[in-house]
Design a protein around this motif. Sequence first.
Motif, PDB file in Angstrom:
ATOM      1  N   TRP A 226       0.814  -1.223   0.000  1.00 31.47           N
ATOM      2  CA  TRP A 226       0.000   0.000   0.000  1.00 31.47           C
ATOM      3  C   TRP A 226       0.841   1.263   0.000  1.00 31.47           C
ATOM      4  CZ3 TRP A 226      -0.645  -3.659   4.043  1.00 31.47           C
ATOM      5  CH2 TRP A 226       0.078  -3.400   5.208  1.00 31.47           C
TER       6      TRP A 226
ATOM      7  N   GLN B  82     -12.126   4.064   7.620  1.00 26.26           N
ATOM      8  CA  GLN B  82     -11.296   5.263   7.762  1.00 26.26           C
ATOM      9  C   GLN B  82     -12.085   6.550   7.688  1.00 26.26           C
ATOM     10  OE1 GLN B  82      -8.304   4.746   4.750  1.00 26.26           O
ATOM     11  NE2 GLN B  82      -6.695   4.838   6.260  1.00 26.26           N
ATOM     12  N   HIS B  86     -13.370  11.293   9.768  1.00 20.96           N
ATOM     13  CA  HIS B  86     -13.743  12.448   8.946  1.00 20.96           C
ATOM     14  C   HIS B  86     -15.143  12.927   9.290  1.00 20.96           C
ATOM     15  CE1 HIS B  86     -10.206  12.495   6.520  1.00 20.96           C
ATOM     16  NE2 HIS B  86     -10.347  11.243   6.157  1.00 20.96           N
ATOM     17  N   ARG B  89     -15.711  15.626  11.885  1.00 18.81           N
ATOM     18  CA  ARG B  89     -15.474  17.025  11.527  1.00 18.81           C
ATOM     19  C   ARG B  89     -16.576  17.609  10.667  1.00 18.81           C
ATOM     20  NH1 ARG B  89     -11.694  13.892  13.432  1.00 18.81           N
ATOM     21  NH2 ARG B  89      -9.936  14.945  14.349  1.00 18.81           N
ATOM     22  N   LYS B 319      -8.239  -7.739  20.114  1.00 16.51           N
ATOM     23  CA  LYS B 319      -6.806  -7.568  19.966  1.00 16.51           C
ATOM     24  C   LYS B 319      -6.016  -8.759  20.486  1.00 16.51           C
ATOM     25  CE  LYS B 319      -3.806  -4.609  18.342  1.00 16.51           C
ATOM     26  NZ  LYS B 319      -3.779  -3.210  18.669  1.00 16.51           N
ATOM     27  N   GLN B 332      -7.094  -8.653  10.740  1.00 18.57           N
ATOM     28  CA  GLN B 332      -6.657  -7.313  11.131  1.00 18.57           C
ATOM     29  C   GLN B 332      -5.976  -6.605   9.957  1.00 18.57           C
ATOM     30  OE1 GLN B 332      -6.821  -6.043  14.340  1.00 18.57           O
ATOM     31  NE2 GLN B 332      -5.196  -4.565  14.544  1.00 18.57           N
ATOM     32  N   PHE B 336      -7.620  -3.433   7.787  1.00 17.28           N
ATOM     33  CA  PHE B 336      -7.010  -2.104   7.839  1.00 17.28           C
ATOM     34  C   PHE B 336      -6.421  -1.693   6.502  1.00 17.28           C
ATOM     35  CE2 PHE B 336      -7.197  -2.109  12.498  1.00 17.28           C
ATOM     36  CZ  PHE B 336      -7.664  -0.826  12.655  1.00 17.28           C
TER      37      PHE B 336
ATOM     38  N   LEU C  71       1.362  -0.979   9.126  1.00 18.37           N
ATOM     39  CA  LEU C  71      -0.101  -1.043   9.138  1.00 18.37           C
ATOM     40  C   LEU C  71      -0.687   0.260   9.671  1.00 18.37           C
ATOM     41  CD1 LEU C  71      -2.239  -3.097   8.321  1.00 18.37           C
ATOM     42  CD2 LEU C  71      -2.468  -3.714  10.688  1.00 18.37           C
ATOM     43  N   GLU C  73       0.429   3.079   9.054  1.00 21.54           N
ATOM     44  CA  GLU C  73       0.474   4.036   7.951  1.00 21.54           C
ATOM     45  C   GLU C  73      -0.780   3.923   7.087  1.00 21.54           C
ATOM     46  OE1 GLU C  73       4.280   4.129   5.984  1.00 21.54           O
ATOM     47  OE2 GLU C  73       3.331   4.884   4.164  1.00 21.54           O
ATOM     48  N   VAL C  74      -1.185   2.696   6.820  1.00 24.26           N
ATOM     49  CA  VAL C  74      -2.346   2.526   5.945  1.00 24.26           C
ATOM     50  C   VAL C  74      -3.641   2.749   6.716  1.00 24.26           C
ATOM     51  CG1 VAL C  74      -2.650   0.036   6.213  1.00 24.26           C
ATOM     52  CG2 VAL C  74      -3.259   1.108   4.077  1.00 24.26           C
ATOM     53  N   ALA C  75      -3.599   2.564   8.044  1.00 25.10           N
ATOM     54  CA  ALA C  75      -4.821   2.739   8.828  1.00 25.10           C
ATOM     55  C   ALA C  75      -5.114   4.211   9.051  1.00 25.10           C
ATOM     56  CB  ALA C  75      -4.690   2.022  10.165  1.00 25.10           C
ATOM     57  N   CYS C  76      -4.101   5.048   8.977  1.00 28.34           N
ATOM     58  CA  CYS C  76      -4.249   6.457   9.341  1.00 28.34           C
ATOM     59  C   CYS C  76      -5.156   7.193   8.360  1.00 28.34           C
ATOM     60  CB  CYS C  76      -2.873   7.121   9.353  1.00 28.34           C
ATOM     61  SG  CYS C  76      -2.949   8.832   9.838  1.00 28.34           S
ATOM     62  N   PRO C  77      -6.252   7.771   8.826  1.00 27.86           N
ATOM     63  CA  PRO C  77      -7.156   8.468   7.901  1.00 27.86           C
ATOM     64  C   PRO C  77      -6.579   9.774   7.391  1.00 27.86           C
ATOM     65  CG  PRO C  77      -8.185   8.142  10.057  1.00 27.86           C
ATOM     66  CD  PRO C  77      -6.748   7.811  10.203  1.00 27.86           C
ATOM     67  N   HIS C  79      -3.246  10.263   6.827  1.00 27.46           N
ATOM     68  CA  HIS C  79      -1.947   9.987   6.212  1.00 27.46           C
ATOM     69  C   HIS C  79      -0.814  10.774   6.873  1.00 27.46           C
ATOM     70  CE1 HIS C  79      -4.260   7.922   3.289  1.00 27.46           C
ATOM     71  NE2 HIS C  79      -4.863   9.017   2.890  1.00 27.46           N
ATOM     72  N   LYS C  82       4.528   7.998   8.605  1.00 26.32           N
ATOM     73  CA  LYS C  82       5.403   7.445   7.574  1.00 26.32           C
ATOM     74  C   LYS C  82       6.392   6.519   8.259  1.00 26.32           C
ATOM     75  CE  LYS C  82       8.659   8.747   3.986  1.00 26.32           C
ATOM     76  NZ  LYS C  82       8.149   7.969   2.882  1.00 26.32           N
ATOM     77  N   VAL C 108      -5.083  13.430  13.552  1.00 25.16           N
ATOM     78  CA  VAL C 108      -6.434  13.758  14.013  1.00 25.16           C
ATOM     79  C   VAL C 108      -6.765  13.050  15.324  1.00 25.16           C
ATOM     80  CG1 VAL C 108      -7.303  14.280  11.734  1.00 25.16           C
ATOM     81  CG2 VAL C 108      -7.492  11.976  12.596  1.00 25.16           C
ATOM     82  N   CYS C 110      -7.303   9.977  16.200  1.00 24.27           N
ATOM     83  CA  CYS C 110      -8.428   9.052  16.168  1.00 24.27           C
ATOM     84  C   CYS C 110      -8.064   7.732  16.833  1.00 24.27           C
ATOM     85  CB  CYS C 110      -8.852   8.786  14.731  1.00 24.27           C
ATOM     86  SG  CYS C 110      -7.562   8.055  13.738  1.00 24.27           S
ATOM     87  N   TYR C 112      -6.637   5.180  15.465  1.00 26.14           N
ATOM     88  CA  TYR C 112      -6.702   4.012  14.594  1.00 26.14           C
ATOM     89  C   TYR C 112      -5.366   3.295  14.505  1.00 26.14           C
ATOM     90  CZ  TYR C 112     -11.337   4.834  12.695  1.00 26.14           C
ATOM     91  OH  TYR C 112     -12.684   4.968  12.537  1.00 26.14           O
ATOM     92  N   GLU C 115      -5.098   1.013  17.284  1.00 25.09           N
ATOM     93  CA  GLU C 115      -6.003  -0.104  17.070  1.00 25.09           C
ATOM     94  C   GLU C 115      -5.436  -1.071  16.038  1.00 25.09           C
ATOM     95  OE1 GLU C 115     -10.557   0.048  15.970  1.00 25.09           O
ATOM     96  OE2 GLU C 115      -9.933   1.675  17.277  1.00 25.09           O
ATOM     97  N   ALA C 116      -4.764  -0.505  15.029  1.00 23.84           N
ATOM     98  CA  ALA C 116      -4.254  -1.352  13.956  1.00 23.84           C
ATOM     99  C   ALA C 116      -3.016  -2.120  14.382  1.00 23.84           C
ATOM    100  CB  ALA C 116      -3.925  -0.505  12.739  1.00 23.84           C
TER     101      ALA C 116
END
Lengths: 897, 414, 195
Positions: A226, B82, B86, B89, B319, B332, B336, C71, C73-77, C79, C82, C108, C110, C112, C115-116
């Motif tokens: 990704w 994801q 958002h 907000r 988890k 998982q 994700f 993971l 990185e990809v879970a982050c809404p 972005h 890194k 933000v 959140c 995630y 969690e990820a």
Amino acid sequence: MGLKPATNPDVEAATIELSIDGKSVTAKDGVSLYDVIAMTGKIIPAMCYHYTFDPFGSCGMCLVMQEGKKAPVRSCTAKAAAGMVIRTEGEDLFLARKKAVEKHLSVHPLDCPVCDADGHCELQDMAFQHGVTNLANAKQKFIPEDTRSPVLDFNMNRCIACAECINVCKDVLMIDALQFMKKGGFNQVVAKGDLALDCEFCGDCLAVCPVGAITNKFSKYLYKPWQMKTTTTTCNYCGDGCQLYLETKDEEVVRVTSPLSWKNKWGDRSETAKGHGGLCVRGRFGFEYLDSKSRLTQPLVREGGQLVQKPWLETMHLLVERLTEIKSKYGADAIGGLVTARCTNEELYLFQKLMRAGFGTNQLDSSARYGHMNFVLASKRAVGLGRTPNDWEDLTKAKTIILIGSNITETNPLTAVRIKEAIRVYKAQVVTLDGAITNIAKLASHPFLIKPGTEGAVIDGLVKATIDQDLVDEEIVAKHPHAFEALNSAVENVSLERLAAQTGLPVEAFREIAAIFAESPRSIILCGEGIVRRTNGYQNVLKLMDLAWITGKLGRAGCGVNTVTEEPNEQGAVDMGAAPEFFPGQARFDDQGVRDRFAKAWETSLPPVGSGAHLIEILKRCKSGQIKALYILGENPLATLPASMEVRAALERLELLVVQDPFLTDTGELAHFVLPACTYTEKDGTFTNLEGRVLRVRQAMDPLGESLPDWHIMTALANAMGCRWEYQSANDIQAEIMKLLPGYYNLGQPRKVVPIPDQYLSDGYTAEVKARYQQTPPSGEHTRPFSLLMGQLLVHSGKLSTQASGLIKIAPNTGKLRMNIRDMERLGLQDGAKVRVTSNRGSLQLGVQPDQSIAPGTCFFPEHFNEPPVKDLMPVSVDATTGVPSFKQIWVSVEQA
Amino acid sequence: MAFEDQRTTVYKINPEHPESESLPTLRTEELLLNMGPQHPSTHGVLKVILELEGERLVKSTPVMGYLHRGVEKLAEDGTYHQFIPHTDRLDYVCAMYNNFAYCRAVEKLLKLQVPERAEYLRTIVAEVQRIIGHQFWLSAQALDIGAMTVFFYCFRDREILLDWFDELCGARLTTSWYRIGGVERDLTPSLIDKLKQFLNYFPPKIDEYQVFLERNRIWLGRTKGVAVISAEDAVNFGLSGPVLRGSGVDYDLRKYEPYSAYPKCEFNVPVGKNGDTYDRYWIRVMELYESVKIIRQCLEQMQEGPIMADVPSVTLPPKERVFTNLESMIQQFKLFSQGFDAPPGEIYCGTEAHKGELGFYIVSTGGGKPYRLKIRAPSFVHMGAFDHMARGYMISDACTIFGTYDVVMGECDR
Amino acid sequence: MSVAALTKKILHAALFYEIWDAMKVTFRHMLHRPMTFQYPREQRTIPDAHRGALGLLRYDDGRERCVGCDLCEVACPSHCIKVISAEDTARPLQRYASEFYIDITKCVFCGYCVEACPVNALAMTKMYEYSTHDKRSLLFDKKRLYDIGERHLDDGKKYLYAHNQEKNVEQSREYRYYFPQSVQKSTQPSPKHLS
């Protein structure tokens, strides 16, 4: 398609009818049931199946219910038969498949966070799709990772024993480097004999591995799918023009993947005939030069004997000033240019336009001159077609292939896979004639070892044997009786016995090869560097044309004389007119009609006919002082040509040497201006591969540092020199080429052209054929016992690949002469011993190493390395007709130092 | 300054008067007034172009988009999961309701059944959010009209609930507590205690707010008969929530399309008569009482149970299983990195937020990302009726009218 | 309306009775303790579940938990993460994050990423006071994140516990992720949870 329908492409398999999920489907008899189901658009999961090889049936995922059977059957190994009633969906099948996944999962390690295949893993997909939860009795393997190979790591904890890697290696590539071995209670994939993997490193096993059991050492742990941007582009290592996916992360190339992957497992045999989508070691692992630290990022200008970094604007001002000065002082003929065939078509077109319309000189040449020009000119002379007449599909479906002077598995590995496919699937007869023990010879039905440098004599013998045995196609030759008569008288004096002694090929062999070639319905001749890059290349290609003509193979579908190219765009360089004799579209430079057309299109007057010069002539004129300024685009004559050409002296005499290259080459170090150019990943454009297919090159990254695409630099230069070019992108140049060469970009698969030799045979053939078969007596150089050859390695391509650290890791410059082990024993040499190699041009001391691919009586040094400078031992002979320099072979003596 | 444009009308005062001939002519003109985008009562960055005749509003044109962030487009870029942060907000005052509405829409698309306890939790938190929303509205509206004290008292009580949110999910405003298939975290005993305490504490406080406003003649003067909209017009303009109910339309999605734990609770839907600002105020205050009632009932009825649906292809594994089980690890990673595979189709799901009907419209073509996501934000729809409702009122009423919709520009502009 | 009621109404109107009514409430509040507090001197008590600045955690034996799986990185809404992963030179065949960046200006909060994270290497802390004059210093790098994780280790663990990511401290050993790929010798005993 798995379970091949027929071994003969001419015989169609019977059409049968069967029912899949209540729908009636027609298919070919004997095809894998899996493929029949896949053809209907229904994709059932399968982890061990791939259409390029025969089904193996280990994963147990492709289960279907067949009416009349109690248990589900594996659709991949089942053959489609008439009247089958198949059900592919249902709760029972889902559960059975789920069970199969659970079986694999229960012994799989918890590696997802660290596994490179994560996100591109079939096991993951299957587990997720089938909703596996709460596995009972999960246990793990604890197998140490096998990191012995320089390229691939084997982590057998992750292996699901699908054997895709083993099958693709054995069936498709016919290398057979991998095997199963029971170790530590588990079936593991190991290199043959449980040694360190030592193969061609094409990495196709890596591509088909559905899990992360085989990983790429050069990008290990560096990525997750990704994070990467994938760009489809064309490989720029050899003329095969393989499509590849360049995966980049910001400004960094992370890995290269191939269209061949476990993801596209369903297909058709007709698709594999056009290429199975794999890559070779260069394409897959040779990407590290793209973002190499040694790339040029700033223009360099010579100031007081030093190359100093300067900003672009200042550099261009200085450069244009010098160029205008030289042009006004000495005239346009004081400027010359060389270009590499690794540029895109657009840039090659622009280069010749810059030279002809911008500078007003016809002293330009490309690296196609090193060999491909021999073939183009000979083929154009004989049949009027300046490219290979056959494509990969023809090659796959040929019944007979004569490979002459070509170590094709090393130079063009993917074309070699087509020949392997011909051998494996269609049982083609392959004749190899080469001075080395090549890998393809090991698979060929008729492998022949000849003495190096006698390829021309072999062709003489073949023509003679054809005529002697009356294998001539009477109908064809009857159309040109005079020509045939001339040929007949030309070969009259040829004695097979003498040729046998000269070439090392027995007389019966000549007869057998001639018979095989003449009697087969589809025969293809493929001549490699042993013909086109050696002395008399032009004549030898014409002799091959003769052979094809008298046996009636010239102009028949699926037959023809072909060549392979070393650089990606040699064909494009010729097509784009980057040669003094051609305009774009291979129109002759001295053709007045064409001249008028181009002069009008470019709104300029063209340099006069006869003022042009090819590579060798340009270097000569540099040395004589006639050329004062040389513009070298990506080419590196200093490192390529032997010392006897006195390239250094020629270049040092120049008043202005401009080198435009991504790297600071040997030639660049002599230059007055070094302009940083981009690699093919940083620009758009097209390549024309050896089949004549036009393939797209796409930009994957922003240019590194301040480097710029070649077309951009050339446009700027031309505009500074007073042209009014308005190219904003490579597309604009393409549009112009499309206007001038209608249809060039629409080719895709090139249009089949029927080669017609009539013009050639009726016009001057009788006069020139005589000279062709005048046997040159073995030269006096034979006083020395060894034939020293320089040639390509599989892992490298030109000098470019030596910048790729991964490839250097696989095949470093050993600095050693490679010899046959028996020769070494005879001379009492140990591995690594120092020897003195002496040719008529000088002598050199270097180490020696045994190499089993070297024939007795020969020794070999890779042409990619100049350390030690073995190339300087070589003489240069220049072909009188085509100006192609040949400098790859010499007789030497080898003695212990 | 004299503007010489075609709007300028020059006429004499009392043209019938004989002496007017000798009087100097008085020029009057319609005045164009930009209100906002930085006016404090425009709730964010809304600009309204007011056409004034004297102090009367002749025409008002809301100019929106100052807070446009392309949220709908952002949804197409990420997985369904994801997008939840958002949604926080959108209406940043009441993030929970946005989460709720969005999750409900996705669940409707997936036909996902949410466990019962999760439904109760969702209802409780949504009603707490409704209390916060109405408190916020009340304080802001009162402040706009000039009553500062109410603002302080409302914020005091709102603070208790925000801290409760903080303890519940770790953030006071941008909560992201709802998940597709359930909720992120269960109520701890301490949270339940605090909520129960609040429920006892809060109703007297509502009375307290009312003391300041209910009979205050300024408040009455500024709200009664201001921004009246008839029931018919309200329906035609697509108004919803308290704005619609203020005009006497008894329409509440919690009753009409019962969802979550609402059908199991007894509560009234207050409905107004006159369709003026006062009625809308009254409805909101009454809803505070109703919310308290609903939360009480939910807390009583709620049973122990899972808080997340257990659908391996959609919901995350616990988890602890990820650490030890490969299949959960794969789940998982897949969820994700690629998200769940939503069935192709279109779905609209409206939820009764405290502002009105908050709807999410999702077009899915399969795969882990929505093809298109459209948000039906009540604030945006209500802004459409602004001109209609403001016409003829005084310029000072403009603030009241903004306020009466409970407009939040984050949701309006998206 | 009766006369009394009318009189009362008139009286109320004349005397601004509703104002006095409201003033009564207001004045009553003068006897209450103030609801506000003086921020830098007094601090809020922050709940365990609070989503503050992110920190990277280590195991009790000092090893980095993060294996660089990207993971988060990809879970982050938004972005904002890194991860640059590589093979650990100190421990061959181990993947780790050679560089780790969180652009906290984009974050933000959140949660995630936590969690990820399949190894619970990330945790949110109660740290929220990191305003600065230099925006560039808000790009948290690996060192800074480990610093935060170390300084707020307890907060991080409490956060993980509060959000059901990890059992409480005593049991957290059970939650440790084992790396099968680190096997160098086939004799290594299998981890406890698998035997």
